[in-house]
Scaffold this active site. Structure first.
Site, PDB file in Angstrom:
ATOM      1  N   HIS A 171      11.511   2.065  -5.937  1.00  0.00           N
ATOM      2  CA  HIS A 171      11.141   1.127  -4.885  1.00  0.00           C
ATOM      3  C   HIS A 171       9.811   0.488  -5.230  1.00  0.00           C
ATOM      4  CE1 HIS A 171       8.862   4.600  -3.239  1.00  0.00           C
ATOM      5  NE2 HIS A 171       8.155   3.721  -2.568  1.00  0.00           N
TER       6      HIS A 171
ATOM      7  N   HIS B  94       6.115  -1.284  -4.154  1.00  0.00           N
ATOM      8  CA  HIS B  94       5.054  -1.324  -3.155  1.00  0.00           C
ATOM      9  C   HIS B  94       4.493  -2.742  -3.119  1.00  0.00           C
ATOM     10  CE1 HIS B  94       3.917   3.260  -3.037  1.00  0.00           C
ATOM     11  NE2 HIS B  94       5.088   2.982  -2.474  1.00  0.00           N
TER      12      HIS B  94
ATOM     13  N   ASP C 285       7.312   9.079   0.656  1.00  0.00           N
ATOM     14  CA  ASP C 285       7.882   8.966  -0.693  1.00  0.00           C
ATOM     15  C   ASP C 285       8.046  10.351  -1.314  1.00  0.00           C
ATOM     16  OD1 ASP C 285       7.845   6.199  -0.540  1.00  0.00           O
ATOM     17  OD2 ASP C 285       5.983   5.986  -1.684  1.00  0.00           O
TER      18      ASP C 285
ATOM     19  N   GLU D 284       9.647  -4.585   0.495  1.00  0.00           N
ATOM     20  CA  GLU D 284       9.884  -3.653  -0.600  1.00  0.00           C
ATOM     21  C   GLU D 284      11.294  -3.848  -1.148  1.00  0.00           C
ATOM     22  OE1 GLU D 284       9.100   0.410   0.283  1.00  0.00           O
ATOM     23  OE2 GLU D 284       7.124   0.004   1.124  1.00  0.00           O
TER      24      GLU D 284
HETATM   25 ZN    ZN Z   1       6.443   4.077  -1.447  1.00  0.00          ZN
END
Ligand code: ZN
Length: 134
Positions: free
Chosen positions: A82, A84, A95, A36
């Site tokens: 961020h 995935h 999250d 990530e």
């Molecule tokens: Zn996430």
């Protein structure tokens, strides 16, 4: 009258993102894959314009890779981004927990990281619309 009225905070009014910042996000997400990518988002006058990479940002295969200890004291920071490493940008429970604790705007990108492979969320985890501007 409430003690603090956060609705007047300019950071709550972010509703646009610069195309080149979004492009940078997508490129970083792609090159981090299958890990990530994570960064903080900086905005000016309602427009997300910059990424802030922190030393110690972990890119790993788990969600919510931000640690509270690395949260900046910087009033241009409005939230997080961020990626995935999957084909969904649905927030995980971790999250959502992060979103609730910190920031106003959060972006999650997903594979294959094209310019439309992202979703933005409010601190409550609701989907919000960010307009892409030049
Ligand atoms: Zn996430």
């Amino acid at each position: 009258m409430p003690l603090f009225d956060f609705s007047n905070d300019p950071r709550a009014k972010v509703d646009r993102i610069r195309r080149r910042t979004l492009k940078m996000i997508m490129e970083a997400s792609k090159s981090s894959f299958p890990s990530e990518f994570a960064a903080f988002l900086r905005a000016e006058e309602g427009v997300i314009k910059e990424l802030m990479l922190l030393p110690g940002t972990v890119s790993g295969n788990s969600h919510a890779i931000f640690r509270m200890s690395m949260l900046p004291i910087d009033f241009t920071v409005v939230g997080t981004i961020h990626s995935h490493p999957s084909d969904t940008s649905l927030p995980s429970d971790a999250d959502l927990d992060l979103f609730r604790r910190y920031g106003w705007v959060h972006i999650i990108t997903h594979a294959p990281y094209e310019m439309d492979c992202w979703t933005s969320y409010s601190g409550r985890g609701d989907i919000i619309e960010l307009k892409v501007v030049d």
